[in-house]
Design an enzyme around this catalytic site. Structure first.
Site, PDB file in Angstrom:
ATOM      1  CB  ALA A 115      26.849  41.587  50.128  1.00 38.55           C
ATOM      2  CD  GLU A 175      35.626  48.600  51.857  1.00 37.26           C
ATOM      3  OE1 GLU A 175      34.421  47.895  51.589  1.00 37.26           O
ATOM      4  OE2 GLU A 175      36.737  48.468  52.534  1.00 37.26           O
ATOM      5  CB  ALA A 176      36.524  50.880  55.714  1.00 34.69           C
ATOM      6  CG  HIS A 196      31.379  30.836  57.997  1.00 30.86           C
ATOM      7  ND1 HIS A 196      31.596  29.752  58.262  1.00 30.86           N
ATOM      8  CD2 HIS A 196      32.492  31.433  57.275  1.00 30.86           C
ATOM      9  CE1 HIS A 196      32.525  29.158  56.997  1.00 30.86           C
ATOM     10  NE2 HIS A 196      33.117  30.047  56.462  1.00 30.86           N
TER      11      HIS A 196
HETATM   12  C1  LIG Z   1      39.312  34.943  56.944  1.00 29.30           C
HETATM   13  C2  LIG Z   1      37.868  34.277  56.220  1.00 29.30           C
HETATM   14  C3  LIG Z   1      37.995  33.065  55.320  1.00 29.30           C
HETATM   15  C4  LIG Z   1      36.803  32.387  54.874  1.00 29.30           C
HETATM   16  N1  LIG Z   1      36.477  31.397  54.318  1.00 29.30           N
HETATM   17  C5  LIG Z   1      35.714  31.619  53.331  1.00 29.30           C
HETATM   18  C6  LIG Z   1      34.937  30.557  52.747  1.00 29.30           C
HETATM   19  O1  LIG Z   1      36.850  29.378  52.373  1.00 29.30           O
HETATM   20  N2  LIG Z   1      34.267  30.423  51.679  1.00 29.30           N
HETATM   21  C7  LIG Z   1      33.007  31.478  51.713  1.00 29.30           C
HETATM   22  O2  LIG Z   1      31.833  31.208  51.410  1.00 29.30           O
HETATM   23  N3  LIG Z   1      33.155  32.414  52.973  1.00 29.30           N
HETATM   24  C8  LIG Z   1      34.240  32.567  53.556  1.00 29.30           C
HETATM   25  N4  LIG Z   1      34.217  33.159  54.678  1.00 29.30           N
HETATM   26  C9  LIG Z   1      33.475  34.019  54.636  1.00 29.30           C
HETATM   27  C10 LIG Z   1      33.025  35.272  53.719  1.00 29.30           C
HETATM   28  O3  LIG Z   1      33.987  35.234  52.992  1.00 29.30           O
HETATM   29  C11 LIG Z   1      31.809  35.913  54.781  1.00 29.30           C
HETATM   30  O4  LIG Z   1      30.745  36.121  54.364  1.00 29.30           O
HETATM   31  C12 LIG Z   1      31.493  37.042  53.699  1.00 29.30           C
HETATM   32  O5  LIG Z   1      32.990  38.210  52.465  1.00 29.30           O
HETATM   33  C13 LIG Z   1      30.813  38.513  54.425  1.00 29.30           C
HETATM   34  O6  LIG Z   1      30.490  39.169  53.457  1.00 29.30           O
HETATM   35  P1  LIG Z   1      29.703  40.919  53.730  1.00 29.30           P
HETATM   36  O7  LIG Z   1      29.649  42.106  52.228  1.00 29.30           O
HETATM   37  O8  LIG Z   1      28.834  40.509  54.787  1.00 29.30           O
HETATM   38  O9  LIG Z   1      30.838  41.366  54.125  1.00 29.30           O
HETATM   39  P2  LIG Z   1      32.280  41.539  53.952  1.00 29.30           P
HETATM   40  O10 LIG Z   1      32.405  41.396  52.787  1.00 29.30           O
HETATM   41  O11 LIG Z   1      33.423  41.567  55.033  1.00 29.30           O
HETATM   42  O12 LIG Z   1      31.942  43.262  53.300  1.00 29.30           O
HETATM   43  C14 LIG Z   1      32.094  44.813  54.611  1.00 29.30           C
HETATM   44  C15 LIG Z   1      33.546  45.657  53.971  1.00 29.30           C
HETATM   45  O13 LIG Z   1      32.522  46.642  54.152  1.00 29.30           O
HETATM   46  C16 LIG Z   1      33.350  47.117  54.596  1.00 29.30           C
HETATM   47  N5  LIG Z   1      32.812  48.260  56.357  1.00 29.30           N
HETATM   48  C17 LIG Z   1      32.723  47.982  57.117  1.00 29.30           C
HETATM   49  N6  LIG Z   1      32.768  48.905  57.620  1.00 29.30           N
HETATM   50  C18 LIG Z   1      32.211  50.379  56.924  1.00 29.30           C
HETATM   51  C19 LIG Z   1      32.431  51.044  57.114  1.00 29.30           C
HETATM   52  N7  LIG Z   1      31.794  51.977  58.345  1.00 29.30           N
HETATM   53  N8  LIG Z   1      31.900  52.057  56.036  1.00 29.30           N
HETATM   54  C20 LIG Z   1      32.777  51.812  55.084  1.00 29.30           C
HETATM   55  N9  LIG Z   1      33.083  50.663  54.567  1.00 29.30           N
HETATM   56  C21 LIG Z   1      32.549  49.400  55.585  1.00 29.30           C
HETATM   57  C22 LIG Z   1      34.356  46.948  55.372  1.00 29.30           C
HETATM   58  O14 LIG Z   1      35.846  47.370  55.068  1.00 29.30           O
HETATM   59  C23 LIG Z   1      34.156  45.272  53.955  1.00 29.30           C
HETATM   60  O15 LIG Z   1      35.190  45.531  52.919  1.00 29.30           O
HETATM   61  C24 LIG Z   1      35.678  33.963  55.177  1.00 29.30           C
HETATM   62  C25 LIG Z   1      36.087  34.633  55.763  1.00 29.30           C
HETATM   63  C26 LIG Z   1      37.276  35.077  56.857  1.00 29.30           C
HETATM   64  C27 LIG Z   1      37.606  36.491  57.053  1.00 29.30           C
END
Ligand SMILES: Cc1cc2nc3c(=O)[nH]c(=O)nc-3n(C[C@H](O)[C@H](O)[C@H](O)COP(=O)(O)OP(=O)(O)OC[C@H]3O[C@@H](n4cnc5c(N)ncnc54)[C@H](O)[C@@H]3O)c2cc1C
Length: 541
Positions: A16, A36-37, A476
């Protein structure tokens, strides 16, 4: 404490956050900080699609969470990997590109969240994409995210799986992101020329050329700075130093479904009694924060095969060498693909209104691997494959609540796996569907035996016991700061503004009002893209 000022401060450079950073800095004028952490994503095993097996437990790029002991999993602690790296979990995910069922989004809107119907979100999905299969009524072309059409690049077993699914009575679906999600087929993946295409590569990297976007890596946000009930910035800890990044316009949390609710709670926004019990001053009593967590739970049935599978290609040293050459020279071969090649969305029982289970077929098996490893590049020493399933919309709800006021302490994850009778019955019907498919001629003719759980596990009670022992998250989590019409129903409103606080939004998987029927990466990027449009519109931009 050192201070830097920006218009927008984004926490988290995951799926996101990267989309948000690109969109909010696009005018070249608004100053944007993204925190980013974790660190750089320039790592071979991050960028090579099947390297996902190597990054799964890698502490240097992964938060490596363990959920709390779960009665639904016979008391076991499930392992929850989350990306701590540019691109977030999207830098270590399995690359399946899925939008979900149209009705999921209509369901979001039906709860009073205006602007989130399928009709509203479809153009946003399309604009994200550069789909190799070309644009049509459903697919997008020319967007930053390259989506690969792998149909002609898969292991022959994927074709057998699809045929077996059809023999079992399910329709073939040539495009899960098309008019309907239902049926069996093959997954599209977010790669380009064989390499991972994360949000960091598609959105953040090109945007970092702009002087108005500043990236802070290895910087952990420790709390939201508030002036009364207005967010004014974010405090970060970076290389042992504290800093304040001030936001003239807005702070946007994109730290993911576990860390966004964590930051809200650390900053006094959450369930009042819980915060008070930890000695945290309550700014806004927001009962939905950290609650309503949903996820998909999956299980694999593993089979020994009589024909070569990816095991035979990837286990011997010469096979690895060949696959490595094929990947490095041409961006082709098994290393350039997802673990999940075939799949589907099917109804586990008659009489259901829509598919309730998702299928995954992997032309590889790791049955002999030790628990706690994911040796995709060291598979079983015999041919094998796996069929997995997860239920699309489990009823159970979990929590992600902080256990201390220490921002560096992990939150407690309670998934409440298989928490309702209906969830149990859906899983039970689902694993029977796996067996039904495996028993069809196209697969039965090349299957020697079922290795896990094994043919002797046949009675309903035994099948339930087996999935309580062997199932786990398919990564998820969502809904921990869900959208809702008021502060009782959700933590944010339909414009993703935190109820009760000005200048603060959440825009990541946390805001899903309900889990969608499928993998969550594309939906998260859609949410972030829509959030950016709303932020710009509210500013008058
Ligand atoms: C092993 C695995 C396999 C998956 N396979 C699939 C797939 O095949 N297809 C699919 O659609 N989805 C898949 N997913 C799910 C998908 O990747 C996630 O739903 C999506 O990436 C979530 O996005 P996000 O932005 O909500 O969180 P994230 O992408 O997790 O991003 C959050 C970010 O914030 C950072 N952060 C957190 N806390 C802090 C803080 N306090 N200070 C600074 N930075 C911070 C983290 O380090 C991270 O980089 C998978 C997930 C995993 C873990």
């Amino acid at each position: 404490m050192e201070k830097q000022a920006f218009d927008y401060v984004i926490v988290g450079a995951g799926s996101a956050g990267c989309v948000l950073a690109e969109a909010l800095s696009r005018d070249g004028k608004s100053t944007v900080a993204i925190i980013e952490a974790g660190g750089s994503d320039k790592r071979f095993f991050v960028q090579m699609p099947l390297g996902y097996g190597k990054t799964f437990y890698d502490k240097s790029i992964n938060w490596n969470y363990d959920a709390e002991p779960d009665p639904g999993l016979n008391g076991q602690r499930d392992y929850w990997p989350r990306g701590k790296i540019l691109g977030g979990s999207g830098s270590l995910n399995a690359l399946v590109w899925i939008r979900g069922d149209h009705r999921d989004y209509d369901g979001w809107a039906a709860e009073g969240n205006a602007g989130w119907t399928w009709k509203d979100v479809l153009p946003v999905f399309k604009a994200l994409e550069d789909n190799e299969a070309g644009a049509d009524e459903w697919r997008g072309e020319g967007g930053p995210m390259h989506v690969t059409d792998v149909r002609r690049r898969l292991h022959p077993l994927a074709d057998r799986f699809v045929k077996a699914g059809m023999e079992a009575g399910f329709a073939h679906n040539p495009d899960f992101n098309g008019a309907s999600q239902e049926g069996v087929g093959v997954y599209q993946i977010n790669t380009r020329n064989g390499w991972r295409m994360s949000a960091a590569k598609a959105f953040l990297k090109p945007a970092l050329k702009r002087p108005n976007l500043r990236l802070y890596t290895h910087a952990q946000a420790t709390r939201i700075l508030l002036n009364g009930r207005r967010a004014t910035g974010v405090e970060i800890e970076r290389r042992g130093r504290r800093m304040a990044l001030m936001a003239g316009r807005e702070v946007i949390l994109a730290a993911g479904a576990l860390n966004s609710p964590q930051l809200l709670q650390l900053s006094g926004i959450g369930p009042a009694a819980h915060l008070k019990s930890l000695g945290i001053d309550v700014v806004v009593n927001s009962p939905a924060v950290g609650h309503h967590m949903q996820d998909h739970l999956g299980i694999n049935y593993v089979y020994r095969a009589s024909v070569p599978t990816l095991n035979d290609m990837l286990r011997p040293w010469w096979g690895k060498l060949r696959a490595g050459m094929e990947f490095l020279l041409a961006g082709q071969g098994p290393l350039s693909l997802s673990l999940n090649q075939g799949g589907g969305f099917v109804r586990s029982r008659r009489g259901l209104e829509r598919p309730d289970m998702q299928l995954y077929m992997q032309a590889i098996s790791t049955f002999t691997a030790q628990k706690g490893t994911r040796p995709l590049l060291e598979p079983d020493p015999f041919p094998g494959y796996a069929i997995g399933m997860s239920s699309c919309r489990p009823e159970t709800r979990g929590t992600c609540l902080i256990v201390s006021a220490d921002p560096l302490a992990a939150p407690a994850i309670h998934a409440n796996a298989h928490g309702t009778e209906n969830d149990v019955q859906t899983m039970l019907a689902g694993v029977k569907v796996i067996r039904r498919i495996a028993a069809q001629p196209s697969l039965a003719s090349i299957t020697v035996e079922e290795l896990a759980p094994g043919a002797d596990v046949a009675a309903d009670e035994a099948l339930i016991e087996d999935f309580r022992n062997r199932s786990g998250t398919v990564y998820h989590p969502c809904g921990t700061a869900r959208m809702g019409v008021d502060i009782k129903a959700g933590a944010v409103d339909a414009r993703l503004k935190v109820h009760g606080v000005d200048g603060l939004r959440v825009a990541d998987a946390s805001v899903f009002p309900f889990v969608i029927s499928g993998n969550t990466n594309a939906p998260v990027m859609m949410v972030a893209s829509k959030a950016a449009s709303m932020i710009l519109r509210d500013r008058g931009g």
